[in-house]
Motif scaffolding. Sequence first.
Motif, PDB file in Angstrom:
ATOM      1  N   LEU A 151      10.518 -29.792  16.952  1.00 42.42           N
ATOM      2  CA  LEU A 151       8.971 -30.265  16.745  1.00 42.42           C
ATOM      3  C   LEU A 151       8.729 -30.578  15.369  1.00 42.42           C
ATOM      4  O   LEU A 151       8.387 -29.528  15.306  1.00 42.42           O
ATOM      5  N   ILE A 152       8.440 -31.716  14.923  1.00 42.62           N
ATOM      6  CA  ILE A 152       7.750 -32.013  13.807  1.00 42.62           C
ATOM      7  C   ILE A 152       6.282 -32.538  14.315  1.00 42.62           C
ATOM      8  O   ILE A 152       6.419 -33.294  15.063  1.00 42.62           O
ATOM      9  N   VAL A 153       5.425 -31.259  13.554  1.00 38.53           N
ATOM     10  CA  VAL A 153       4.327 -32.024  13.917  1.00 38.53           C
ATOM     11  C   VAL A 153       3.368 -32.109  13.153  1.00 38.53           C
ATOM     12  O   VAL A 153       3.288 -31.086  12.105  1.00 38.53           O
ATOM     13  N   ASP A 154       2.265 -32.922  13.120  1.00 37.19           N
ATOM     14  CA  ASP A 154       1.420 -33.380  11.832  1.00 37.19           C
ATOM     15  C   ASP A 154      -0.300 -33.909  13.098  1.00 37.19           C
ATOM     16  O   ASP A 154       0.036 -34.654  13.949  1.00 37.19           O
ATOM     17  N   ASP A 155      -1.187 -33.497  12.143  1.00 34.64           N
ATOM     18  CA  ASP A 155      -2.707 -33.902  12.618  1.00 34.64           C
ATOM     19  C   ASP A 155      -2.318 -35.565  12.273  1.00 34.64           C
ATOM     20  O   ASP A 155      -3.153 -35.788  13.838  1.00 34.64           O
ATOM     21  N   LEU A 156      -2.120 -36.229  12.409  1.00 33.70           N
ATOM     22  CA  LEU A 156      -1.867 -38.000  12.306  1.00 33.70           C
ATOM     23  C   LEU A 156      -1.176 -38.918  11.492  1.00 33.70           C
ATOM     24  O   LEU A 156      -0.520 -37.851  10.676  1.00 33.70           O
ATOM     25  N   VAL A 157      -0.386 -39.639  12.110  1.00 34.98           N
ATOM     26  CA  VAL A 157       0.425 -40.949  11.190  1.00 34.98           C
ATOM     27  C   VAL A 157      -0.239 -41.643  10.197  1.00 34.98           C
ATOM     28  O   VAL A 157      -1.306 -42.532  10.842  1.00 34.98           O
ATOM     29  N   ASP A 158      -0.925 -42.230   9.472  1.00 33.97           N
ATOM     30  CA  ASP A 158      -1.519 -43.187   8.700  1.00 33.97           C
ATOM     31  C   ASP A 158      -0.533 -44.313   8.589  1.00 33.97           C
ATOM     32  O   ASP A 158      -0.081 -45.610   9.531  1.00 33.97           O
ATOM     33  N   THR A 159      -0.339 -44.498   7.394  1.00 38.21           N
ATOM     34  CA  THR A 159       1.128 -45.596   6.881  1.00 38.21           C
ATOM     35  C   THR A 159       2.416 -45.040   7.835  1.00 38.21           C
ATOM     36  O   THR A 159       3.593 -46.286   7.107  1.00 38.21           O
ATOM     37  N   GLY A 160       2.482 -44.023   7.767  1.00 34.82           N
ATOM     38  CA  GLY A 160       3.977 -43.143   7.877  1.00 34.82           C
ATOM     39  C   GLY A 160       4.394 -42.835   6.705  1.00 34.82           C
ATOM     40  O   GLY A 160       5.783 -42.608   7.251  1.00 34.82           O
ATOM     41  N   ARG A 161       4.272 -42.980   5.300  1.00 32.31           N
ATOM     42  CA  ARG A 161       5.322 -42.896   4.155  1.00 32.31           C
ATOM     43  C   ARG A 161       5.888 -41.449   4.570  1.00 32.31           C
ATOM     44  O   ARG A 161       6.987 -41.089   3.855  1.00 32.31           O
ATOM     45  N   THR A 162       4.585 -40.846   4.964  1.00 34.59           N
ATOM     46  CA  THR A 162       5.020 -38.960   4.321  1.00 34.59           C
ATOM     47  C   THR A 162       6.263 -38.887   5.669  1.00 34.59           C
ATOM     48  O   THR A 162       7.046 -38.181   5.414  1.00 34.59           O
ATOM     49  N   LEU A 163       5.799 -38.613   7.036  1.00 41.18           N
ATOM     50  CA  LEU A 163       6.750 -38.525   7.903  1.00 41.18           C
ATOM     51  C   LEU A 163       8.521 -39.662   7.823  1.00 41.18           C
ATOM     52  O   LEU A 163       9.674 -39.126   7.936  1.00 41.18           O
ATOM     53  N   GLU A 164       8.135 -40.922   6.832  1.00 43.22           N
ATOM     54  CA  GLU A 164       9.719 -41.204   6.409  1.00 43.22           C
ATOM     55  C   GLU A 164      10.400 -40.402   5.667  1.00 43.22           C
ATOM     56  O   GLU A 164      11.742 -40.352   6.068  1.00 43.22           O
ATOM     57  N   VAL A 165       9.586 -39.670   5.310  1.00 39.71           N
ATOM     58  CA  VAL A 165      10.433 -38.541   3.778  1.00 39.71           C
ATOM     59  C   VAL A 165      10.801 -37.290   4.391  1.00 39.71           C
ATOM     60  O   VAL A 165      11.775 -37.260   4.476  1.00 39.71           O
ATOM     61  N   VAL A 166      10.350 -37.359   5.563  1.00 38.33           N
ATOM     62  CA  VAL A 166      10.441 -35.952   6.469  1.00 38.33           C
ATOM     63  C   VAL A 166      11.722 -36.388   7.432  1.00 38.33           C
ATOM     64  O   VAL A 166      12.313 -35.636   6.726  1.00 38.33           O
ATOM     65  N   ARG A 167      11.547 -37.167   8.014  1.00 39.64           N
ATOM     66  CA  ARG A 167      12.318 -37.303   8.673  1.00 39.64           C
ATOM     67  C   ARG A 167      13.527 -37.718   7.631  1.00 39.64           C
ATOM     68  O   ARG A 167      14.601 -37.564   8.689  1.00 39.64           O
TER      69      ARG A 167
ATOM     70  N   ARG B 297       2.892 -45.881  13.493  1.00 40.58           N
ATOM     71  CA  ARG B 297       3.165 -45.618  15.286  1.00 40.58           C
ATOM     72  C   ARG B 297       4.801 -45.356  14.831  1.00 40.58           C
ATOM     73  O   ARG B 297       5.140 -44.054  15.370  1.00 40.58           O
ATOM     74  N   ASN B 298       5.446 -46.802  14.495  1.00 45.00           N
ATOM     75  CA  ASN B 298       6.533 -46.347  15.032  1.00 45.00           C
ATOM     76  C   ASN B 298       7.529 -44.983  14.309  1.00 45.00           C
ATOM     77  O   ASN B 298       9.075 -45.321  14.993  1.00 45.00           O
ATOM     78  N   GLN B 299       6.384 -43.924  13.218  1.00 48.94           N
ATOM     79  CA  GLN B 299       7.158 -43.318  13.517  1.00 48.94           C
ATOM     80  C   GLN B 299       6.826 -42.469  13.876  1.00 48.94           C
ATOM     81  O   GLN B 299       8.237 -41.120  13.400  1.00 48.94           O
ATOM     82  N   VAL B 300       6.668 -42.315  15.127  1.00 46.27           N
ATOM     83  CA  VAL B 300       6.462 -41.381  16.031  1.00 46.27           C
ATOM     84  C   VAL B 300       6.366 -41.431  16.674  1.00 46.27           C
ATOM     85  O   VAL B 300       6.392 -42.148  17.368  1.00 46.27           O
ATOM     86  N   ASP B 301       6.912 -40.351  17.799  1.00 44.94           N
ATOM     87  CA  ASP B 301       7.323 -40.184  18.909  1.00 44.94           C
ATOM     88  C   ASP B 301       7.088 -39.575  20.666  1.00 44.94           C
ATOM     89  O   ASP B 301       6.797 -40.425  20.866  1.00 44.94           O
TER      90      ASP B 301
END
Length: 167
Positions: free
Chosen positions: A99-115, A133-137
């Motif tokens: 489970l990858i957990v973050d406080d928020l997703v905004d542009t999704g760029r952080t999650l793109e790199v992490v994913r 939103r599409n970067q988040v399950d």
Amino acid sequence: MQDRLPHEKGFHVSWDQLHRDARALAWRLDGHGPDNGNWKAVVAITRGGMAPAMIVARELDIRTVDTISVKSYNHQTQADPKVIKFPDMALVGDGTGVLIVDDLVDTGRTLEVVRAHMPKAHVATVYAKPQGRNQVDSFITEVSQDTWIFFPWDMALQYVQPYRGVD
Ligand SMILES: O=P(O)(O)OC[C@H]1O[C@H](OP(=O)(O)OP(=O)(O)O)[C@H](O)[C@@H]1O
Ligand SMILES: Nc1nc2[nH]cnc2c(=O)[nH]1
Ligand SMILES: [Mg+2]
């Protein structure tokens, strides 16, 4: 019409609200892991993901908690996100059961790199903006793209003038 007061200029989250919302996220994830409903580990995206990750790990009784450090924002200005510290990749593998957990997703760029480093992980944030939103399950609360979210660790209680201020 007066200028907006400081507390009207964003979405302000108290510790109590964060605790409730992170618990709601844990409730949503409970029983949905790939191993008989269980999750193998939590990976918090530092620094904002650490408080929600701790609450989720506590609620779901997950004792293996690691971090991935991504640096992108300098105050409210975004630069290219860079991973500056990885989790134990031997432990997290391709992300299955993680489970990858973050406080928020905004542009999704952080999650793109992490994913990109844990493609099979489940990504959960407490708050989400439409662009990312599409970067988040899984997430709990959506706010509009032009809303800035203020977290309790970035705030202090302070006096504000009443709407009808005295001259
Ligand atoms: O979806 P994005 O547009 O990439 O933005 C979301 C990221 O921005 C914030 O972190 P920040 O980089 O400010 O670092 P911090 O968590 O250390 O405060 C927030 O905690 C997310 O991790
Ligand atoms: N605190 C905070 N950090 C962010 N990073 C990207 N968007 C936001 C936001 O709305 N609030
Ligand atoms: Mg962050």
